[in-house]
Design an enzyme around this catalytic site. Structure first.
Site, short mmCIF file in Angstrom:
data_model
loop_
_atom_site.label_atom_id
_atom_site.label_comp_id
_atom_site.label_asym_id
_atom_site.label_seq_id
_atom_site.Cartn_x
_atom_site.Cartn_y
_atom_site.Cartn_z
N ALA A 69 46.75 40.86 42.39
CA ALA A 69 47.14 42.26 42.21
C ALA A 69 47.54 42.87 43.55
CB ALA A 69 46.00 43.05 41.60
N GLY A 112 44.21 37.23 41.24
CA GLY A 112 45.04 37.22 40.04
C GLY A 112 46.09 36.14 40.05
N GLU A 115 44.42 33.28 38.59
CA GLU A 115 44.23 33.52 37.15
C GLU A 115 45.52 33.28 36.38
OE1 GLU A 115 40.71 36.67 36.67
OE2 GLU A 115 42.37 37.44 37.87
N GLU A 135 37.80 37.91 44.72
CA GLU A 135 37.57 39.28 44.28
C GLU A 135 36.27 39.88 44.80
OE1 GLU A 135 40.55 37.86 41.19
OE2 GLU A 135 38.99 37.00 42.44
#
Length: 261
Positions: A69, A112, A115, A135
């Site tokens: 992100a 992310g 992910e 994170e």
């Protein structure tokens, strides 16, 4: 927006294989609202296009596959723009896709970005790439698949260590743990991913699609349901042209001509 300046690029490598590239190299291909909207639309388009059988997903430049992100978006209160209702994070992480997606990880796949790679069906990694879920180092959590997908694909203890420390692993370690399918020199990455995609596309696209649909649920559905779903899918395939084409080509000693119908 013209293609070269788009946050996501797409290129047909042949009639059945699409190359999709996250295109924010100056921002390490971090996910912002524009990229989310563009990638989400591409996923929808590939799902509805019967001629696309496999997709390769990579990042622009040599700095990162994706850093996750865009924290500027998060800090400015625009975090909602980083997801779509159907696809979740980046318009991709939770999209219920039927087509095969191969991540060609060209550099660090972090937060992310990892992910997104985990949401793909297979991963080919450049030898310069690393994988991590950092994170917790920012007081955040890997809630877009990292927390539950990673422990499914590598040993639990190692997954928990990566999640709790936020420390990344190398491409070589990822290969040894079964996280990735192969590690190749960076300049051979797309070629290697294309070779894998081509091998998949030699098979009946309908049979591949139904087989992967069930295999993706192997750890979530009970065995009874997996058995039932498999036989129901085979019964549907039996009504298609490709189901007849496979045995016919074998008996006639020729390469099958799949239509996806």
């Amino acid at each position: 927006m013209d293609q070269i300046n788009s946050p996501v690029l797409q290129k047909h490598l042949n009639e059945h294989i699409l190359l999709v590239t996250l295109n924010r190299p100056a921002a390490r291909n971090a996910i912002n609202g524009a990229l989310t909207a563009a990638l989400g639309q591409i996923v929808e388009d590939t799902e509805s296009n019967p001629d696309i059988w496999a997709v390769i997903l990579t990042g622009s430049g040599d700095k990162a596959f994706s850093a996750g992100a865009d924290l500027r978006e998060v800090a400015d209160g625009r975090v909602a723009q980083l997801s779509t209702p159907r696809g979740g994070f980046a318009g991709f992480a939770n999209f219920q896709r039927s087509k095969t997606w191969i991540a060609a990880v060209n550099g660090p796949a972090l937060a992310g970005g990892m992910e997104i790679a985990l949401a793909c069906d297979m991963i080919i990694a450049a030898d310069t790439s690393i994988f991590g879920l950092p994170e917790v180092k920012r007081g955040l959590m890997a809630t877009e698949g990292g927390l539950y997908r990673l422990p499914r694909v590598i040993p639990r203890a190692i997954a928990l260590e990566m999640i709790a420390t936020g420390n990344p692993i190398s491409a070589a370690r990822a290969l040894s743990l079964g996280l990735v399918n192969d590690v190749v020199p960076a300049d051979k990455l797309i070629e290697s991913a294309y070779r894998l995609a081509s091998g998949i596309c030699e098979n009946s696209p309908l049979a591949v699609r139904e087989s992967l649909r069930i295999a993706r649920h192997a750890q979530a559905w009970p065995e009874e349901r997996l058995h039932r779903e498999g036989h129901e899918a085979l019964a549907k395939l039996a009504k298609t042209e490709d189901y007849q084409e496979g045995p016919s080509a074998f008996l006639e000693k020729r390469t099958p001509k799949w239509t996806g119908r």
